[in-house]
Design an enzyme around this catalytic site. Structure first.
Site, PDB file in Angstrom:
ATOM      1  N   HIS A  38       0.849  -1.188   0.000  1.00  0.00           N
ATOM      2  CA  HIS A  38       0.000   0.000   0.000  1.00  0.00           C
ATOM      3  C   HIS A  38       0.888   1.242   0.000  1.00  0.00           C
ATOM      4  CE1 HIS A  38      -3.265  -2.569   2.133  1.00  0.00           C
ATOM      5  NE2 HIS A  38      -3.540  -2.471   0.846  1.00  0.00           N
ATOM      6  N   LEU A  84       3.932   0.406   4.514  1.00  0.00           N
ATOM      7  CA  LEU A  84       4.651  -0.701   5.169  1.00  0.00           C
ATOM      8  C   LEU A  84       3.791  -1.956   5.267  1.00  0.00           C
ATOM      9  CD1 LEU A  84       6.334   1.468   7.943  1.00  0.00           C
ATOM     10  CD2 LEU A  84       7.416   0.607   5.865  1.00  0.00           C
ATOM     11  N   HIS A  85       3.150  -2.301   4.149  1.00  0.00           N
ATOM     12  CA  HIS A  85       2.299  -3.490   4.100  1.00  0.00           C
ATOM     13  C   HIS A  85       2.705  -4.432   2.961  1.00  0.00           C
ATOM     14  CE1 HIS A  85      -0.996  -0.623   5.853  1.00  0.00           C
ATOM     15  NE2 HIS A  85      -0.098  -0.959   6.764  1.00  0.00           N
ATOM     16  N   PRO A  86       3.988  -4.808   2.838  1.00  0.00           N
ATOM     17  CA  PRO A  86       4.384  -5.709   1.744  1.00  0.00           C
ATOM     18  C   PRO A  86       3.825  -7.113   1.957  1.00  0.00           C
ATOM     19  CG  PRO A  86       6.217  -5.399   3.250  1.00  0.00           C
ATOM     20  CD  PRO A  86       5.132  -4.454   3.703  1.00  0.00           C
TER      21      PRO A  86
END
Length: 568
Positions: free
Chosen positions: A299, A472-474
């Protein structure tokens, strides 16, 4: 520390998923489990980890963060920094502590391919409930858990700016909802956070530390795994570097919980991935799985910042002179400005009527500051974080060499599709419309960022390219899926890597597609569900509950327009 050289399970990674597994797998007393974490311990005295409001300090700090960076993003013209937790608990020890399950329809989407049926919302819900202790829910709430290890604080969102933001949402034509993780996600309302008694609730503190008293659990920090050993296609153990020395241990099973960056990296280093690519790096292919490192999602977000006309924001708390007093309040009483992550409320909305469920998430903050601590040049301010939640842009991760210590090449391809660009334009226009409502008038001192000069679609996109940051949503870089899907990596029924024995993946990389919010809660759920699969336990019974669906449910179903909660 144990000096055993053989374990039933070796878990690579002591982050969110690894912490859950370390706890659940050692509930079987006859199973010996080793958790290997490359980072250091999450010491209870470490204020930067344990103090909620200190969340901006670990990012970019080499003691807490692996400090990844993408290659130059082709559609942004620059590199994007990515923080990844370098401590026990992984990124749950340095993240924003926001707890979002995602929309139930995310999981209906997971379950669409043949073979993925056991990952629909009904099958995932009992595992969400097993991990939660939801202080903001009633004891009879069928959607929420009440006895789990993850303690969740609701809101409280008592700053008057929150109420005005929620009211502005109603004025703009949306609804309020009491629980975005409950019956109705869509709407404006308080958020749950992984904060309890003024302290961060990380996965390691909730799951791993309580299990460390068990004799069958060994946890080693500063243990960097360099190699997985195989006998044919069967994983047999690992080698790790610790304190300058290499150690090898045997494993009945190896479980990769290194996260969306390190799991595909280790798979590729082990000869599992696209065969031609591996050969180009001098690695003998062991299993041709071209999906390893592909389907990569994340995101992207921006901050829309406003000056606040009234002295009600938290901006003064950023004054260095005030920080000692704020710190002392937290140290001695776990109270004050430092005892919250301040992401206490926000919204989920649809940017257009074509999408079935919310594709935008807003985090509202009664302060104007970037994640790295850079504050807006105003006495008082507020901001909303926004970005598309299920973009169709996809990236990839590829190792650069056979060296396990060399960081891989990462590209997310942000803004790479017309649909992605359109959603970004819609996101900014929707956010601006909400922030311009009358409910915000008493506080609205004007837009600071991006500022009134940014108006056209292209100006908006140029600003996003310049200013966008990762949320920070890999995820999804070794996705679950049936063997019939050539890009799937993990068997959804066993969590085993396709074609391999005794090698499983349990972390964000296994998600088949990202959810429409922060992903820590889905990772915990996935690990809880995977633990039962690995242990051979009967899965929890699916719970078929009704939930809000746009265009199907009554428009006002679950809405809380006049709930006393909002009457601050």
């Amino acid at each position: 520390m144990s000096k055993k050289n053989s374990y039933d399970y070796v878990i690579i990674g002591g982050g969110s998923a690894g912490s859950v597994l370390g706890n659940r797998l050692t509930e079987d007393k006859d199973k010996e489990v080793l958790v290997l974490e490359a980072g250091r311990s999450d010491y209870p005295w470490d204020l930067f980890i344990q103090m909620p409001a200190a969340l901006m300090f670990p990012s970019g700090n080499r003691f807490y963060d692996w400090i990844y960076q993408t290659e130059e993003e082709p559609h942004m013209g620059r590199k994007v920094d990515h923080a990844r937790g370098k401590v026990l608990g992984g990124s749950s020890s340095i993240n924003g502590m926001i707890y979002q399950r995602g929309n139930p329809m995310d999981y209906e989407g997971w379950a669409e391919p043949e073979g993925m049926e056991s990952w629909d919302f009904a099958h995932c819900l009992p595992y969400f409930k097993r991990l939660e202790k939801t202080y903001g829910a009633t004891p009879f709430d069928q959607f929420r858990g009440h006895h789990g290890p993850i303690k969740l604080k609701r809101g409280p969102a008592t700053n008057p700016l929150f109420k005005s933001f929620f009211d502005a949402g109603v004025e703009a034509g949306y609804h309020k909802t009491k629980d975005v993780n409950g019956y109705r996600q869509e709407g404006f309302g308080p958020f749950d956070s992984q904060v309890h008694n003024g302290r961060r609730v990380s996965a390691s503190r909730a799951y791993l530390h309580p299990a460390m008293k068990r004799k069958n659990l060994t946890v080693k920090t500063r243990a960097f795994v360099t190699k997985i050993h195989f006998d044919g296609n069967k994983a047999t153990g690992v080698t790790f570097k610790r304190n300058g020395r290499y150690h090898t241990v045997d494993a009945g099973e190896v479980i990769l919980s290194g996260g969306a960056f390190n799991t595909p990296q280790l798979l590729q280093l082990s000869g599992i991935g696209d065969a031609e690519f591996l050969k180009s790096k001098g690695i003998e292919p062991r299993m041709h799985l071209p999906g390893v490192g592909e389907n990569f999602e994340d995101h992207l977000e921006v901050y829309i910042q406003h000056e606040c006309k009234e002295p009600v924001s938290l901006q003064p708390s950023l004054d260095v002179k005030r920080m000692p007093w704020i710190g002392l309040q937290w140290i001695f009483a776990r109270k004050g400005a430092a005892a919250s992550n301040h992401f206490e409320g926000g919204a989920f909305v649809r940017s257009n009527n074509q999408v079935a469920y919310p594709n935008l998430m807003f985090h509202f903050l009664p302060i104007a500051v970037r994640y790295d601590g850079q504050k807006a040049p105003v006495a008082h301010g507020y901001q909303v974080h926004v970005g598309p939640m299920y973009s169709n842009s996809r990236g990839s991760l590829k190792i650069k060499s056979k060296d396990p210590f060399e960081k891989p090449s990462i590209v997310f391809n942000y803004l790479s599709t017309k649909e992605d660009e359109q959603e970004w334009v819609e996101a900014i226009r929707v956010a601006r419309n909400i922030l311009a409502q009358k409910a915000m008038d008493p506080y609205n001192g004007g837009e600071i960022s991006p500022g009134p000069s940014v108006q056209t679609d292209e100006e908006i996109l140029d600003w996003v390219r310049r200013d966008g940051e990762t949320a920070l949503h890999p995820s999804c870089s070794a996705k679950m899926g049936p063997a019939s899907d050539p890009m799937s990596v993990v068997d959804p029924l066993t969590m085993k890597v396709h074609g391999m024995e005794n090698l499983r993946v349990v972390d964000a990389s296994a998600m088949p597609r990202t959810t429409n919010g922060n992903i820590h809660a889905p990772v915990l759920m996935l690990a809880e569900k995977a633990a039962d699969i690995i242990r051979g336990k009967k899965p929890l019974e699916p719970q078929y509950v009704d939930y809000y669906k746009h265009g199907v449910s009554d428009e006002n179903a679950g809405a809380m327009e006049f709930d006393p909660y909002y009457q601050h």
